[in-house]
Design a protein around this motif. Sequence first.
Motif, PDB file in Angstrom:
ATOM      1  N   MET A 218       0.753  -1.147   0.064  1.00  0.00           N
ATOM      2  CA  MET A 218      -0.065  -0.031  -0.025  1.00  0.00           C
ATOM      3  C   MET A 218       0.783   1.110   0.099  1.00  0.00           C
TER       4      MET A 218
ATOM      5  N   LYS B 175       2.034   5.310   0.499  1.00  0.00           N
ATOM      6  CA  LYS B 175       2.040   5.991   1.767  1.00  0.00           C
ATOM      7  C   LYS B 175       1.018   6.801   1.766  1.00  0.00           C
TER       8      LYS B 175
ATOM      9  N   LYS C 276      -1.779   4.600   2.700  1.00  0.00           N
ATOM     10  CA  LYS C 276      -1.837   4.233   4.186  1.00  0.00           C
ATOM     11  C   LYS C 276      -2.057   5.192   5.071  1.00  0.00           C
TER      12      LYS C 276
ATOM     13  N   LEU D   1      -1.828  -0.949  10.595  1.00  0.00           N
ATOM     14  CA  LEU D   1      -2.495   0.251  10.428  1.00  0.00           C
ATOM     15  C   LEU D   1      -3.630   0.622  11.563  1.00  0.00           C
TER      16      LEU D   1
END
Length: 203
Positions: free
Chosen positions: A1, A3, A6, A56
């Motif tokens: 993923m 940045k 994210k 996350l």
Amino acid sequence: MAKPEKSAAIAELTDKFRSSGAAVLTEYRGLTVSQLTQLRSSLREHASYAVVKNTLTQIAAKEAGVTAFDGQLTGPSAIAFITGDPVEAAKGLRDFAKANPLLVIKGGVLDGKPLTADEIKKLADLESREVLLAKLAGAMNASLSKAVYLFAAPLSQTARVVDALRAKVEAEGPVAAEAPAEAAADEAAEASTEDVAAGGDES
């Protein structure tokens, strides 16, 4: 993923933590897409059920000040973000887990306070907000009915009760006058009952 993606995902999760009154962490290993869809549908009125990435979610929880999931974000995780009745949401998760043992309730947070899996199950055993409000309304209606009856009593009846109480106090002297207010209230109630009975006999 990437940045930016994210960052967006973390921001979205952080917002969900902050805007939810409660959240429940689950592990869904082995559940099918169809079963997850069924679970989402059963919770829709009270919560949104989202599959999350552990790393996350850990960052988002920290940013939102949620510590309840520390050390529990392992395996395939999904969180029920509760914006409705937490009792009903807990019931939905518990019932689904009974029918589908692959769903594991790991813990949760309610109004900032951590909940264990057992505490979430106990929460599910409580009566819903709607039921509690209905009971409260019933109790209030009963009290109001009594109040209406007292207010509707003839003024003459009320005056007779007061006169009877005053006469009793005068007859028994100063000691009786110093009796607690609760005792006086009991005497008034008895006099009122006798008065109503007398009134019924006259008719």
